[in-house]
Scaffold this motif. Structure first.
Motif, PDB file in Angstrom:
ATOM      1  N   TYR A  56      -1.825  -1.725  -8.822  1.00  0.00           N
ATOM      2  CA  TYR A  56      -1.925  -2.431  -7.534  1.00  0.00           C
ATOM      3  C   TYR A  56      -3.240  -3.181  -7.449  1.00  0.00           C
ATOM      4  O   TYR A  56      -4.296  -2.608  -7.721  1.00  0.00           O
ATOM      5  N   TYR A  78     -14.032   2.210 -16.254  1.00  0.00           N
ATOM      6  CA  TYR A  78     -13.386   3.027 -15.218  1.00  0.00           C
ATOM      7  C   TYR A  78     -11.868   3.036 -15.404  1.00  0.00           C
ATOM      8  O   TYR A  78     -11.227   4.087 -15.400  1.00  0.00           O
ATOM      9  N   VAL A 109       1.406  11.030  -7.804  1.00  0.00           N
ATOM     10  CA  VAL A 109       0.589  11.006  -9.027  1.00  0.00           C
ATOM     11  C   VAL A 109       1.345  10.348 -10.186  1.00  0.00           C
ATOM     12  O   VAL A 109       0.801   9.497 -10.892  1.00  0.00           O
ATOM     13  N   LYS A 115       0.830  -1.209   0.000  1.00  0.00           N
ATOM     14  CA  LYS A 115       0.000   0.000   0.000  1.00  0.00           C
ATOM     15  C   LYS A 115       0.867   1.263   0.000  1.00  0.00           C
ATOM     16  O   LYS A 115       0.507   2.266  -0.615  1.00  0.00           O
ATOM     17  N   ASP A 139     -10.885   5.033 -18.372  1.00  0.00           N
ATOM     18  CA  ASP A 139     -10.989   6.479 -18.136  1.00  0.00           C
ATOM     19  C   ASP A 139      -9.785   7.033 -17.368  1.00  0.00           C
ATOM     20  O   ASP A 139      -9.420   8.187 -17.548  1.00  0.00           O
ATOM     21  N   PHE A 140      -9.216   6.217 -16.491  1.00  0.00           N
ATOM     22  CA  PHE A 140      -8.182   6.767 -15.610  1.00  0.00           C
ATOM     23  C   PHE A 140      -6.746   6.330 -15.913  1.00  0.00           C
ATOM     24  O   PHE A 140      -5.806   6.973 -15.462  1.00  0.00           O
ATOM     25  N   PHE A 141      -6.596   5.205 -16.602  1.00  0.00           N
ATOM     26  CA  PHE A 141      -5.229   4.708 -16.829  1.00  0.00           C
ATOM     27  C   PHE A 141      -4.937   4.623 -18.326  1.00  0.00           C
ATOM     28  O   PHE A 141      -5.580   3.845 -19.045  1.00  0.00           O
ATOM     29  N   ALA A 177       2.019   1.692  -3.466  1.00  0.00           N
ATOM     30  CA  ALA A 177       0.904   2.116  -4.336  1.00  0.00           C
ATOM     31  C   ALA A 177       0.449   3.542  -4.041  1.00  0.00           C
ATOM     32  O   ALA A 177      -0.367   4.096  -4.767  1.00  0.00           O
ATOM     33  N   GLY A 178       0.949   4.126  -2.958  1.00  0.00           N
ATOM     34  CA  GLY A 178       0.573   5.503  -2.616  1.00  0.00           C
ATOM     35  C   GLY A 178      -0.706   5.603  -1.814  1.00  0.00           C
ATOM     36  O   GLY A 178      -1.292   6.674  -1.707  1.00  0.00           O
ATOM     37  N   LEU A 179      -1.153   4.475  -1.241  1.00  0.00           N
ATOM     38  CA  LEU A 179      -2.384   4.508  -0.438  1.00  0.00           C
ATOM     39  C   LEU A 179      -2.108   4.807   1.029  1.00  0.00           C
ATOM     40  O   LEU A 179      -3.023   5.142   1.780  1.00  0.00           O
ATOM     41  N   LYS A 210       1.735   6.585  -9.836  1.00  0.00           N
ATOM     42  CA  LYS A 210       0.455   5.863  -9.981  1.00  0.00           C
ATOM     43  C   LYS A 210       0.120   5.592 -11.441  1.00  0.00           C
ATOM     44  O   LYS A 210      -0.676   4.709 -11.741  1.00  0.00           O
ATOM     45  N   LYS A 211       0.708   6.382 -12.337  1.00  0.00           N
ATOM     46  CA  LYS A 211       0.494   6.137 -13.771  1.00  0.00           C
ATOM     47  C   LYS A 211       1.210   4.866 -14.209  1.00  0.00           C
ATOM     48  O   LYS A 211       0.880   4.286 -15.229  1.00  0.00           O
TER      49      LYS A 211
END
Lengths: 228, 248
Positions: A75, A94, A67, A45, A97-99, A48-50, A70-71
């Protein structure tokens, strides 16, 4: 690509990960091994930046995770996390849209391979089907670093082979896979590097083949020796 | 940010459909009752419309807070925080969605209310009488001269106060999951913080405007401006805490 420098995470006075130092390079499959509560999930985590480390640093391409990382990092958590209203098709939408690295064609093909149906609601899936969906979505990203937290949890023994082969097919010279599991038998044959954790500490790490030769035992036996 | 907003709206869409469906049914009942002059049904549908509109307006705000709380406390938080977006963008999307949803709900309910009163008045040929009576009641209650621009200004101010309370709630929830993450009684502390922030903000606005003419446009402008500043500050503070201390 990834470097953990003395990464530490503390919760309410309990140290989940203690001064963990680790380097991950492209072109290898890493196994993050240890029993429940050894800090594998917290470490993933943090990468992964969580979760922010309480102390120490986690760098990706020499920059703190954020940021930009995360690209490039995919994870897969051990728990299901998709929104309840979503269908399997929505999950693909989804990710698309984001990756930018998400390959919708690969997703469709993996969903078919896993015998899932696009129109099925996420909340109606059994735990095994939900686990397969997570794997399909995560591996459909052409990410540089793929983190799979207990990917075999909830998967029946027949489907495990299929999951393992899908994971291996996703590994290439341009990426690295880090797989956490306590099902060491299943990982033994595919890993290049093993990291053993216990109570938040790094116990041992190294090239899997070198470990086997030096100690004259398999990773499974080594695991039993460390944690028994 | 638009993508984030799209999914934010989608998450909260179901309840809006239910609210609209109930309002639609009650509205049809009301219109039918007015057309056939069934006063019992008319009264029942008016009470229903009013009650549903009040509850829905409240629920829209509560849902923004509940959704945010779930986004931080459940594993669904990964859906947001695994995406390559900064906490500033994520919170920005949530704040804009909250503002848009609250604004549209309030505007819809008010428009519906005005339309129904107007329809009722036309049907009973007493439009001007109803408008005059409403103005008289509002003037007596507020002690101010009631004009349309003033009504709109007051409604905008109420809207800003309402939004600021919701954003302060988001700030307090974030506080408990970030800076107070390892503290005992973090939920109690964050709730008290929420109360304290609201009291402080209204006191600051009160101090800044107490020398101005009551009900003047200057007083409304300063109050509204300060509320907007506090909304911006709370949004920034929420994002900053998540950016620096996220723990999901």
């Amino acid at each position: 690509m990834l470097e953990c420098q003395e990464a530490t995470k503390k919760y309410m006075g309990r140290t989940a990960v203690d001064r963990m130092s680790l380097k991950v390079e492209k072109g290898r499959i890493y196994a993050l091994l240890g029993p429940n509560g050894s800090g594998k999930t917290t470490l993933m985590k943090m990468v992964a930046g969580l979760v922010k480390p309480s102390e120490g640093k986690i760098l990706y391409d020499k920059q703190p995770v954020g940021v930009e990382s995360k690209k490039k990092i995919a994870y897969m958590s051990t728990e299901p996390f998709y929104y309840n209203y979503m269908t399997i098709s929505d999950v693909g939408g989804y990710y698309k849209d984001f990756f930018k690295d998400f390959d919708l064609n690969k997703y469709v093909s993996l969903i078919k391979k896993m015998k899932l149906r696009m129109q099925d609601k996420v909340k109606s899936l059994s735990s095994g089907m939900a686990a397969k969906l997570k794997i399909a979505a995560t591996l459909s990203r052409n990410a540089e670093l793929i983190l799979l937290d207990e990917p075999l949890n909830g998967i029946d023994i027949i489907a495990r082979e299929q999951i393992i082969s899908t994971i291996v097919e996703s590994a290439n010279e341009g990426n690295a896979l880090v797989i956490s599991s306590h099902l060491v038998d299943e990982l033994e044959k595919i890993i290049d590097y093993a990291v053993f954790m216990k109570e938040g500490n790094l116990v041992m790490q190294g090239d899997a083949e070198a470990m086997r030769e030096e100690r004259g035992m398999s990773i499974v036996d080594l695991y039993k020796r460390i944690y028994a | 940010m638009l993508q984030l907003m799209k999914y934010e709206f989608r998450k909260q869409m179901f309840s809006k459909i239910i609210i609209l469906a109930i309002l639609g049914i009650l509205e049809v009942l009301f219109i039918a009752a007015v057309l056939v002059k069934r006063e019992g049904l008319m009264a029942g549908s008016i009470i229903g419309l009013y009650a549903i509109a009040c509850m829905a307006a409240f629920y829209v705000s509560i849902e923004v807070i509940i959704t945010y709380s779930n986004d931080l406390k459940t594993k669904q938080s990964y859906m947001l925080f695994l995406t390559p977006n900064s906490a500033y963008k994520i919170i920005g999307a949530k704040v804009f969605c909250a503002i848009i949803q609250i604004f549209i709900s309030a505007a819809l309910f008010l428009a519906l209310g005005f339309a129904d009163v107007f329809f009722l008045a036309v049907r009973y040929s007493k439009v001007q009488e109803v408008i005059d009576a409403a103005k008289e009641i509002l003037s007596q209650v507020s002690g101010l001269e009631v004009t349309l621009p003033k009504i709109i200004t007051v409604l905008l101010l109420v809207f800003l106060f309402w939004v600021s309370t919701v954003i302060f709630a988001l700030l307090s929830i974030t506080l408990s999951t970030t800076l107070l993450e390892n503290k005992k009684f973090k939920w109690v502390i964050s709730f008290l913080t929420f109360i304290l922030i609201n009291i402080m903000v209204y006191r600051v606005i009160g101090l800044a405007t107490n020398q101005m003419d009551a009900g003047s446009y200057l007083q409304f402008a300063v109050s509204g401006g300060l509320s907007a500043v506090f909304i911006a500050l709370a949004s920034f503070g929420t994002s900053w805490m998540l950016e620096k201390k996220i723990s999901l």
